[in-house]
Design an enzyme around this catalytic site. Structure first.
Site, PDB file in Angstrom:
ATOM      1  N   MET A 181     -12.167  -5.544   4.015  1.00 30.06           N
ATOM      2  CA  MET A 181     -11.386  -4.666   4.898  1.00 30.06           C
ATOM      3  C   MET A 181     -11.180  -5.360   6.240  1.00 30.06           C
ATOM      4  SD  MET A 181     -10.446  -1.893   3.364  1.00 30.06           S
ATOM      5  CE  MET A 181      -9.687  -1.166   4.802  1.00 30.06           C
ATOM      6  N   SER A 211       0.846  -1.189   0.000  1.00 24.67           N
ATOM      7  CA  SER A 211       0.000   0.000   0.000  1.00 24.67           C
ATOM      8  C   SER A 211       0.882   1.239   0.000  1.00 24.67           C
ATOM      9  CB  SER A 211      -0.911   0.023   1.220  1.00 24.67           C
ATOM     10  OG  SER A 211      -1.526   1.288   1.304  1.00 24.67           O
ATOM     11  N   GLY A 216      -9.331   4.139   6.219  1.00 21.11           N
ATOM     12  CA  GLY A 216      -8.964   5.533   6.491  1.00 21.11           C
ATOM     13  C   GLY A 216      -7.487   5.735   6.760  1.00 21.11           C
ATOM     14  N   PHE A 217      -6.893   4.796   7.478  1.00 23.89           N
ATOM     15  CA  PHE A 217      -5.505   5.004   7.900  1.00 23.89           C
ATOM     16  C   PHE A 217      -4.707   3.699   7.860  1.00 23.89           C
ATOM     17  CE2 PHE A 217      -8.178   8.167   9.870  1.00 23.89           C
ATOM     18  CZ  PHE A 217      -7.498   9.357   9.586  1.00 23.89           C
ATOM     19  N   GLY A 218      -3.411   3.835   7.615  1.00 23.15           N
ATOM     20  CA  GLY A 218      -2.521   2.682   7.715  1.00 23.15           C
ATOM     21  C   GLY A 218      -2.152   2.439   9.174  1.00 23.15           C
ATOM     22  N   GLY A 226      -5.457  -4.227   5.536  1.00 18.06           N
ATOM     23  CA  GLY A 226      -5.432  -3.633   6.871  1.00 18.06           C
ATOM     24  C   GLY A 226      -4.787  -4.542   7.895  1.00 18.06           C
ATOM     25  N   SER A 268       2.195  -0.666   6.291  1.00 21.52           N
ATOM     26  CA  SER A 268       3.225  -0.407   7.301  1.00 21.52           C
ATOM     27  C   SER A 268       4.163  -1.592   7.507  1.00 21.52           C
ATOM     28  CB  SER A 268       2.588   0.021   8.622  1.00 21.52           C
ATOM     29  OG  SER A 268       1.527  -0.824   8.951  1.00 21.52           O
ATOM     30  N   HIS A 320      -8.043   1.631  -4.715  1.00 15.97           N
ATOM     31  CA  HIS A 320      -9.058   1.373  -3.688  1.00 15.97           C
ATOM     32  C   HIS A 320      -9.728   2.707  -3.379  1.00 15.97           C
ATOM     33  CE1 HIS A 320      -9.764   0.203   0.840  1.00 15.97           C
ATOM     34  NE2 HIS A 320     -10.898   0.334   0.168  1.00 15.97           N
ATOM     35  N   MET A 369     -11.958   4.935  -1.474  1.00 14.13           N
ATOM     36  CA  MET A 369     -12.704   5.218  -0.251  1.00 14.13           C
ATOM     37  C   MET A 369     -13.329   6.597  -0.413  1.00 14.13           C
ATOM     38  SD  MET A 369      -9.853   3.569   2.195  1.00 14.13           S
ATOM     39  CE  MET A 369      -8.681   3.607   0.845  1.00 14.13           C
TER      40      MET A 369
HETATM   41  C1  DX5 Z   1      -6.613   1.778   4.937  1.00 16.60           C
HETATM   42  C2  DX5 Z   1      -6.120   1.429   3.578  1.00 16.60           C
HETATM   43  C3  DX5 Z   1      -5.025   0.456   3.562  1.00 16.60           C
HETATM   44  C4  DX5 Z   1      -3.811   0.822   4.384  1.00 16.60           C
HETATM   45  C5  DX5 Z   1      -3.235  -0.457   4.897  1.00 16.60           C
HETATM   46  O1  DX5 Z   1      -7.810   2.437   4.834  1.00 16.60           O
HETATM   47  O2  DX5 Z   1      -7.177   0.904   2.783  1.00 16.60           O
HETATM   48  O3  DX5 Z   1      -4.670   0.081   2.249  1.00 16.60           O
HETATM   49  O4  DX5 Z   1      -2.848   1.542   3.685  1.00 16.60           O
HETATM   50  O5  DX5 Z   1      -2.170  -0.155   5.729  1.00 16.60           O
HETATM   51  P1  DX5 Z   1      -1.592  -1.191   6.783  1.00 16.60           P
HETATM   52  O6  DX5 Z   1      -1.084  -2.379   6.008  1.00 16.60           O
HETATM   53  O7  DX5 Z   1      -0.503  -0.432   7.449  1.00 16.60           O
HETATM   54  O8  DX5 Z   1      -2.693  -1.572   7.720  1.00 16.60           O
HETATM   55 ZN    ZN Z   2      -6.617   0.089   0.787  1.00 17.32          ZN
END
Ligand code: DX5
Ligand code: ZN
Length: 227
Positions: free
Chosen positions: A144, A11, A149-151, A179, A201, A69, A71
């Site tokens: 999911m 990602s 929203g966040f990594g 995720g 990450s 992807h 969102m």
């Molecule tokens: C979160 C994203 C993911 C994110 C995954 O909303 O859809 O693609 O970047 O990050 P990690 O692998 O760090 O959970």
């Molecule tokens: Zn994603």
């Protein structure tokens, strides 16, 4: 299990966005199959990332499969610009497209992209069945495994029930998990039947991203041998 190849998709949300082209190149050299591009609108999720202009810039530097992807609240508005920008996969969320997914999938396909559908952790898996079974179907389901929203969030193992149900029903479907995936969580996802693995990450934060990509791939391939 037949017909579903392991696809490891770092990602790019976890990359250094100021050096996107070289980060992408590095991941491909490390063995990535796809580049996962997280497009957020600050509305469907409380974060804002990239859109078509950045995909277009990156496309000039790579031929890689850009696994987008979305969102976003209004995915229909993104089909045309993303197709022009050079996106490869277009995965939208089922929660926002109940009323018009048929039109959306057809548009995505007519623009030469691969349609996929994603579902948030709270969305029942049954909601995507009609999209997989449609006359013009989605070709990937993204489960999911964190709130989008966040990594860097924690993997939700309870989502594996959805993956198992999908794999049982659709042996040759591309099933993606996104995720919290990394060396400590991959085995449960792989044995549930996921074959497309998004990892942010855990790959970018590793001393050797190459090793992490290889661990993820081996786990998926190993699980397929056992099934
Ligand atoms: C979160 C994203 C993911 C994110 C995954 O909303 O859809 O693609 O970047 O990050 P990690 O692998 O760090 O959970
Ligand atoms: Zn994603």
């Amino acid at each position: 299990m037949e017909g579903v190849k392991a696809k490891i998709a770092p990602s790019m949300l976890s990359s250094d966005f100021a050096n996107l082209a070289s980060e992408a190149e590095r991941m491909l050299q490390f063995g990535a199959d796809w580049l996962h591009m997280d497009i957020m609108d600050g509305h469907f999720v409380p974060n804002l990332t990239i859109g078509a202009p950045v995909i277009q810039s990156l496309r000039k530097h790579t031929n890689a499969y850009l696994d987008c992807h979305l969102m976003v609240t209004n995915p229909l508005d993104y089909v045309e610009p993303l197709a022009k920008a050079g996106a490869s996969g277009f995965t939208f969320h089922v929660e926002v497209s109940q009323e018009y997914w048929q039109e959306l999938v057809q548009k995505i396909k007519s623009k030469g992209m691969t349609p996929g559908v994603a579902l948030r952790p709270g969305t029942p898996v049954e909601q995507v069945f009609p999209l997989v079974e449609a006359e013009v179907p989605v070709e990937l389901v993204l489960v999911m495994t964190v709130e989008p929203g966040f990594g860097g969030q924690k993997f939700m193992p309870e989502m594996m029930d959805k993956v198992r149900v999908l794999r049982e029903k659709y042996p040759s479907l591309d099933i993606e998990v996104d995720g919290g995936l990394g060396p400590t969580t991959i085995d449960v996802a792989a044995s549930a039947g996921a074959n497309c693995i998004v990892a942010g990450s855990s790959v970018f934060g590793a001393p050797s991203p190459r090793d992490v990509i290889s661990i993820l791939r081996k786990s998926v391939e190993g699980a397929q041998c056992k099934s």
